[in-house]
Design an enzyme around this catalytic site. Structure first.
Site, PDB file in Angstrom:
ATOM      1  N   GLY A  19       0.841  -1.186   0.000  1.00 27.79           N
ATOM      2  CA  GLY A  19       0.000   0.000   0.000  1.00 27.79           C
ATOM      3  C   GLY A  19       0.877   1.236   0.000  1.00 27.79           C
ATOM      4  N   CYS A  20       0.419   2.276   0.619  1.00 29.57           N
ATOM      5  CA  CYS A  20       1.149   3.545   0.649  1.00 29.57           C
ATOM      6  C   CYS A  20       2.561   3.337   1.187  1.00 29.57           C
ATOM      7  CB  CYS A  20       0.403   4.540   1.523  1.00 29.57           C
ATOM      8  SG  CYS A  20       1.268   6.103   1.750  1.00 29.57           S
TER       9      CYS A  20
END
Length: 185
Positions: free
Chosen positions: A18-19
């Protein structure tokens, strides 16, 4: 710039979770961790920008590439630290970040890394923590493009922005509910 050069007996590990802002801190400042670079991998566009990757059209995922000394911190230890940072059952991104650029993956740099990654994914599957299947991919490492300098060590440079984004993401609540408790909780 593509994949960083390994020095001495150091190795590389590449994880998409993810981020990438949230994927640096768990690995940072541990014995044997030489460097952590936020960047992009897995896509078809050379030297993509953050805006291009964020748009979800490059095929790249946000990822971190970790240079480590396996004599001090093993690849297995990295895997054991990676899994509890993510929701391995989400095929559409991670937490509030949606799209293929935020999908999870382990990009292996050797046959030994592939073997260890697959065994660790099987242990997560067998753990009983999740009702849904584990969808985190295990793929061969591809060219890695470091993100812009403003994204490197974001959690240190932009503490308040990082804390706010992380709090809004739901990542910590997920980790507490699924990883900080016993299986089946």
């Amino acid at each position: 710039m593509t994949q960083q050069n390994e020095t001495k007996n150091n190795e590389l590990a590449t994880f998409a979770g993810g981020c990438f802002w949230c994927m640096v801190q768990p690995f940072d400042e541990l014995p044997g961790i030489i460097s952590i670079t936020s960047g992009y991998t897995g896509g078809s566009v050379a030297n993509p920008s953050y805006e291009q990757v964020k748009a979800g059209t490059t095929g790249h995922r946000e990822a971190v590439q970790i240079e480590f000394d396996p004599a001090l911190f093993s690849y297995q230890q990295l895997l054991d630290l990676y899994w509890p940072q993510i929701d391995p059952t989400d095929p559409d991104g991670q937490f509030h970040d949606r799209g293929p650029q935020y999908q999870t993956a382990i990009f292996y740099h050797s046959e030994e890394q592939r073997r260890l990654a697959e065994a660790s994914r099987q242990r997560v599957e067998d753990s009983g923590r999740f009702r849904d299947p584990v969808v985190t991919e295990i793929k061969p490492a591809e060219p890695f493009y470091p993100a812009e300098e403003s994204h490197q060590n974001f959690y240190k440079k932009e503490r308040e922005a990082y804390k706010k984004d992380r709090a809004l993401s739901g990542r910590d609540e997920f980790i507490e509910a699924h990883w900080d408790s016993s299986p089946g909780h």
